[in-house]
Write a protein that holds these residues in place. Sequence first.
Motif, PDB file in Angstrom:
ATOM      1  N   THR A  69       0.868  -1.179   0.000  1.00 55.92           N
ATOM      2  CA  THR A  69       0.000   0.000   0.000  1.00 55.92           C
ATOM      3  C   THR A  69       0.903   1.225   0.000  1.00 55.92           C
ATOM      4  OG1 THR A  69      -1.736  -1.171   1.203  1.00 55.92           O
ATOM      5  CG2 THR A  69      -1.840   1.239   1.224  1.00 55.92           C
ATOM      6  N   VAL A  70       0.535   2.208  -0.821  1.00 55.39           N
ATOM      7  CA  VAL A  70       1.326   3.425  -0.929  1.00 55.39           C
ATOM      8  C   VAL A  70       0.416   4.636  -0.751  1.00 55.39           C
ATOM      9  CG1 VAL A  70       3.071   2.394  -2.462  1.00 55.39           C
ATOM     10  CG2 VAL A  70       1.070   3.552  -3.457  1.00 55.39           C
ATOM     11  N   VAL A  71       1.044   5.767  -0.510  1.00 52.06           N
ATOM     12  CA  VAL A  71       0.344   7.049  -0.496  1.00 52.06           C
ATOM     13  C   VAL A  71       1.012   7.976  -1.501  1.00 52.06           C
ATOM     14  CG1 VAL A  71      -0.519   6.877   1.869  1.00 52.06           C
ATOM     15  CG2 VAL A  71       1.725   7.898   1.457  1.00 52.06           C
ATOM     16  N   ALA A  72       0.194   8.851  -2.069  1.00 52.28           N
ATOM     17  CA  ALA A  72       0.698   9.894  -2.958  1.00 52.28           C
ATOM     18  C   ALA A  72       0.666  11.197  -2.173  1.00 52.28           C
ATOM     19  CB  ALA A  72      -0.172  10.007  -4.205  1.00 52.28           C
ATOM     20  N   LEU A  73       1.813  11.838  -2.092  1.00 48.94           N
ATOM     21  CA  LEU A  73       1.931  13.115  -1.400  1.00 48.94           C
ATOM     22  C   LEU A  73       1.969  14.230  -2.428  1.00 48.94           C
ATOM     23  CD1 LEU A  73       4.743  11.904   0.976  1.00 48.94           C
ATOM     24  CD2 LEU A  73       2.409  12.390   1.656  1.00 48.94           C
ATOM     25  N   LEU A  74       1.084  15.170  -2.287  1.00 42.77           N
ATOM     26  CA  LEU A  74       1.040  16.347  -3.150  1.00 42.77           C
ATOM     27  C   LEU A  74       1.273  17.554  -2.258  1.00 42.77           C
ATOM     28  CD1 LEU A  74       0.521  17.308  -6.068  1.00 42.77           C
ATOM     29  CD2 LEU A  74      -1.898  17.503  -5.458  1.00 42.77           C
ATOM     30  N   ASP A  75       2.349  18.262  -2.512  1.00 39.93           N
ATOM     31  CA  ASP A  75       2.749  19.385  -1.661  1.00 39.93           C
ATOM     32  C   ASP A  75       2.861  18.957  -0.198  1.00 39.93           C
ATOM     33  OD1 ASP A  75       2.754  21.109  -3.905  1.00 39.93           O
ATOM     34  OD2 ASP A  75       0.587  21.409  -3.689  1.00 39.93           O
ATOM     35  N   GLY A  76       3.343  17.718   0.005  1.00 36.60           N
ATOM     36  CA  GLY A  76       3.580  17.205   1.348  1.00 36.60           C
ATOM     37  C   GLY A  76       2.382  16.606   2.052  1.00 36.60           C
ATOM     38  N   THR A 106      -8.111  16.912  -4.847  1.00 42.34           N
ATOM     39  CA  THR A 106      -6.877  16.847  -5.641  1.00 42.34           C
ATOM     40  C   THR A 106      -7.065  16.114  -6.958  1.00 42.34           C
ATOM     41  OG1 THR A 106      -6.133  14.857  -4.470  1.00 42.34           O
ATOM     42  CG2 THR A 106      -5.405  16.990  -3.604  1.00 42.34           C
ATOM     43  N   ARG A 107      -8.290  15.754  -7.294  1.00 45.77           N
ATOM     44  CA  ARG A 107      -8.542  15.062  -8.564  1.00 45.77           C
ATOM     45  C   ARG A 107      -8.240  15.986  -9.730  1.00 45.77           C
ATOM     46  NH1 ARG A 107     -13.883  12.438  -6.104  1.00 45.77           N
ATOM     47  NH2 ARG A 107     -12.786  11.039  -4.697  1.00 45.77           N
ATOM     48  N   GLY A 108      -7.779  15.382 -10.825  1.00 42.51           N
ATOM     49  CA  GLY A 108      -7.438  16.158 -12.013  1.00 42.51           C
ATOM     50  C   GLY A 108      -6.033  16.731 -11.982  1.00 42.51           C
ATOM     51  N   ARG A 109      -5.244  16.368 -10.977  1.00 39.10           N
ATOM     52  CA  ARG A 109      -3.885  16.903 -10.837  1.00 39.10           C
ATOM     53  C   ARG A 109      -2.813  15.835 -11.058  1.00 39.10           C
ATOM     54  NH1 ARG A 109      -3.590  20.463  -5.594  1.00 39.10           N
ATOM     55  NH2 ARG A 109      -1.561  20.930  -6.511  1.00 39.10           N
ATOM     56  N   GLY A 110      -3.201  14.683 -11.629  1.00 36.99           N
ATOM     57  CA  GLY A 110      -2.236  13.647 -11.964  1.00 36.99           C
ATOM     58  C   GLY A 110      -1.974  12.628 -10.883  1.00 36.99           C
ATOM     59  N   VAL A 111      -2.693  12.709  -9.760  1.00 36.09           N
ATOM     60  CA  VAL A 111      -2.460  11.782  -8.652  1.00 36.09           C
ATOM     61  C   VAL A 111      -2.841  10.358  -9.064  1.00 36.09           C
ATOM     62  CG1 VAL A 111      -3.084  11.189  -6.273  1.00 36.09           C
ATOM     63  CG2 VAL A 111      -2.738  13.592  -6.915  1.00 36.09           C
TER      64      VAL A 111
END
Length: 183
Positions: A69-76, A106-111
Amino acid sequence: MPEPGLGTRPHAPSPSPSLRIRLAVDTDWPAIWPILSEVVTTGETMPYDPAMTSESARDMWLERPPGQTVVALLDGEIAGTAKMSANRPGAGAHVSTASFMVASGTRGRGVGTALCRYALTWARDKGFASMQFNAVVETNTAAVALYQREGFQIVGTVPRSFHHPSHGRVGLHVMYQEFTRDS
């Protein structure tokens, strides 16, 4: 060009330079749970029980090795999460699977794209022959388009097998991408 499914595709959102994916750790759960809870209670894209508790969701979502399992961090901040594993044990263990959830803000930002590409790389690196998604809600057109951009095909649709809150009973796609033709 990178391996199929990992290259830049037309119309794919460009991941932000501040987007980073890492293994999930126990202390991430308080940030993962609101994403899962929102997606599941909305009832539009995932076939999970909307009444699931944080504890039952944690047991289901946090994969044990050899899964991940992973997490995506966007701007921390945690903006999304993915889990990946073998699709089935035994004779089906050469096929991988993955599930993805992205925070609505955060949808639509490449996550989602970044998480999908990460899962494909993980599966190839682990020696899986393919990846299969068992239940992609057909009205989840953003996910269907993302997966198709990344090389997945719809190999079948189970009609009227998901109860969507506004569309009624809709189909679930089985989507598949083969990595090798080895047996």
